[in-house]
Design a protein around this motif. Structure first.
Motif, PDB file in Angstrom:
ATOM      1  N   VAL A   1     -15.286  -2.938 -29.976  1.00  0.00           N
ATOM      2  CA  VAL A   1     -13.877  -3.181 -29.669  1.00  0.00           C
ATOM      3  C   VAL A   1     -13.043  -1.975 -30.092  1.00  0.00           C
ATOM      4  O   VAL A   1     -12.237  -1.451 -29.320  1.00  0.00           O
ATOM      5  CB  VAL A   1     -13.372  -4.469 -30.362  1.00  0.00           C
ATOM      6  CG1 VAL A   1     -11.857  -4.584 -30.243  1.00  0.00           C
ATOM      7  CG2 VAL A   1     -14.048  -5.701 -29.777  1.00  0.00           C
TER       8      VAL A   1
ATOM      9  N   GLY B   1     -13.301   0.947 -27.922  1.00  0.00           N
ATOM     10  CA  GLY B   1     -12.827   0.759 -26.553  1.00  0.00           C
ATOM     11  C   GLY B   1     -13.937   0.493 -25.545  1.00  0.00           C
ATOM     12  O   GLY B   1     -13.753   0.686 -24.354  1.00  0.00           O
TER      13      GLY B   1
ATOM     14  N   THR C   1     -15.344  -2.500 -24.980  1.00  0.00           N
ATOM     15  CA  THR C   1     -15.325  -3.875 -24.494  1.00  0.00           C
ATOM     16  C   THR C   1     -13.882  -4.342 -24.392  1.00  0.00           C
ATOM     17  O   THR C   1     -13.016  -3.861 -25.120  1.00  0.00           O
ATOM     18  CB  THR C   1     -16.143  -4.815 -25.404  1.00  0.00           C
ATOM     19  OG1 THR C   1     -16.150  -6.128 -24.848  1.00  0.00           O
ATOM     20  CG2 THR C   1     -15.579  -4.867 -26.808  1.00  0.00           C
ATOM     21  N   ARG C   2     -13.640  -5.275 -23.485  1.00  0.00           N
ATOM     22  CA  ARG C   2     -12.278  -5.787 -23.322  1.00  0.00           C
ATOM     23  C   ARG C   2     -12.053  -7.069 -24.108  1.00  0.00           C
ATOM     24  O   ARG C   2     -10.926  -7.482 -24.305  1.00  0.00           O
ATOM     25  CB  ARG C   2     -11.984  -6.018 -21.851  1.00  0.00           C
ATOM     26  CG  ARG C   2     -11.891  -4.700 -21.088  1.00  0.00           C
ATOM     27  CD  ARG C   2     -11.494  -4.918 -19.669  1.00  0.00           C
ATOM     28  NE  ARG C   2     -12.534  -5.685 -18.986  1.00  0.00           N
ATOM     29  CZ  ARG C   2     -12.471  -6.094 -17.739  1.00  0.00           C
ATOM     30  NH1 ARG C   2     -11.414  -5.829 -17.021  1.00  0.00           N
ATOM     31  NH2 ARG C   2     -13.454  -6.770 -17.209  1.00  0.00           N
TER      32      ARG C   2
ATOM     33  N   THR D   1     -10.125  -7.913 -28.385  1.00  0.00           N
ATOM     34  CA  THR D   1      -9.264  -6.787 -28.761  1.00  0.00           C
ATOM     35  C   THR D   1      -8.124  -7.197 -29.691  1.00  0.00           C
ATOM     36  O   THR D   1      -7.591  -6.354 -30.402  1.00  0.00           O
ATOM     37  CB  THR D   1      -8.672  -6.095 -27.519  1.00  0.00           C
ATOM     38  OG1 THR D   1      -7.920  -7.057 -26.776  1.00  0.00           O
ATOM     39  CG2 THR D   1      -9.766  -5.475 -26.668  1.00  0.00           C
TER      40      THR D   1
END
Length: 156
Positions: free
Chosen positions: A29, A32, A34-35, A38
């Protein structure tokens, strides 16, 4: 996601593996990759650091070190940057007390022998953290049924 402030030696095998896996997710996370997750509140303390990735990587190194001592072999190549970190992250004694109670309840249900081993022991933090006086951290999301413990030095 539970990235424990407690020293990993207190975790049972299942908890240690879960913490490793969940902290690898935290690393993804923060990098950046993975979405999902967050806005997870447990990432607040890492994001507050000058180098969040270096901090989470230092946390992973602490987990891997504890795993080695117990005969687990975590794949250290999954740690993005395994260099050392210069500073420690503050964690409140109230947060540590909250997590200690939470872990003790989990262990009593899942690993009673390990719960008995730590019964009456004083909680210690993961090597990345240093303990300061204060309440449960603002980023913690306690369940409605959980009591808010006082800080460790207030007789809680």
């Amino acid at each position: 996601m539970r990235v424990w402030s407690l020293h990993p030696r207190f975790l049972d095998g299942k908890g240690l593996v879960a913490c490793w896996r969940e902290t690898l997710l935290a690393q993804a996370v923060l990098a950046g990759r993975t979405r999902g997750y967050t806005r997870h509140p447990q990432l607040v303390r890492f994001r507050a650091q000058d180098d969040p990735l270096r901090s989470v990587d230092a946390y992973l190194v602490g987990l891997a070190d504890a795993a080695d001592l117990r005969g687990f072999r975590f794949d250290r190549t999954r740690i993005d940057r395994s260099g050392t970190r210069n500073g420690l992250i503050a964690v409140t004694d109230g947060q540590l007390a909250y997590e200690w109670a939470h872990l003790q309840a989990k262990l009593a249900e899942r690993s009673p022998q390990i719960a008995a081993r730590w019964h009456g022991a004083a909680p210690e933090s993961h090597p990345l953290f240093h303990v300061v006086p204060g309440p449960v951290e603002d980023w913690e999301r306690p369940t409605p049924s959980s009591a808010q413990p006082r800080s460790l030095d207030s007789g809680a």
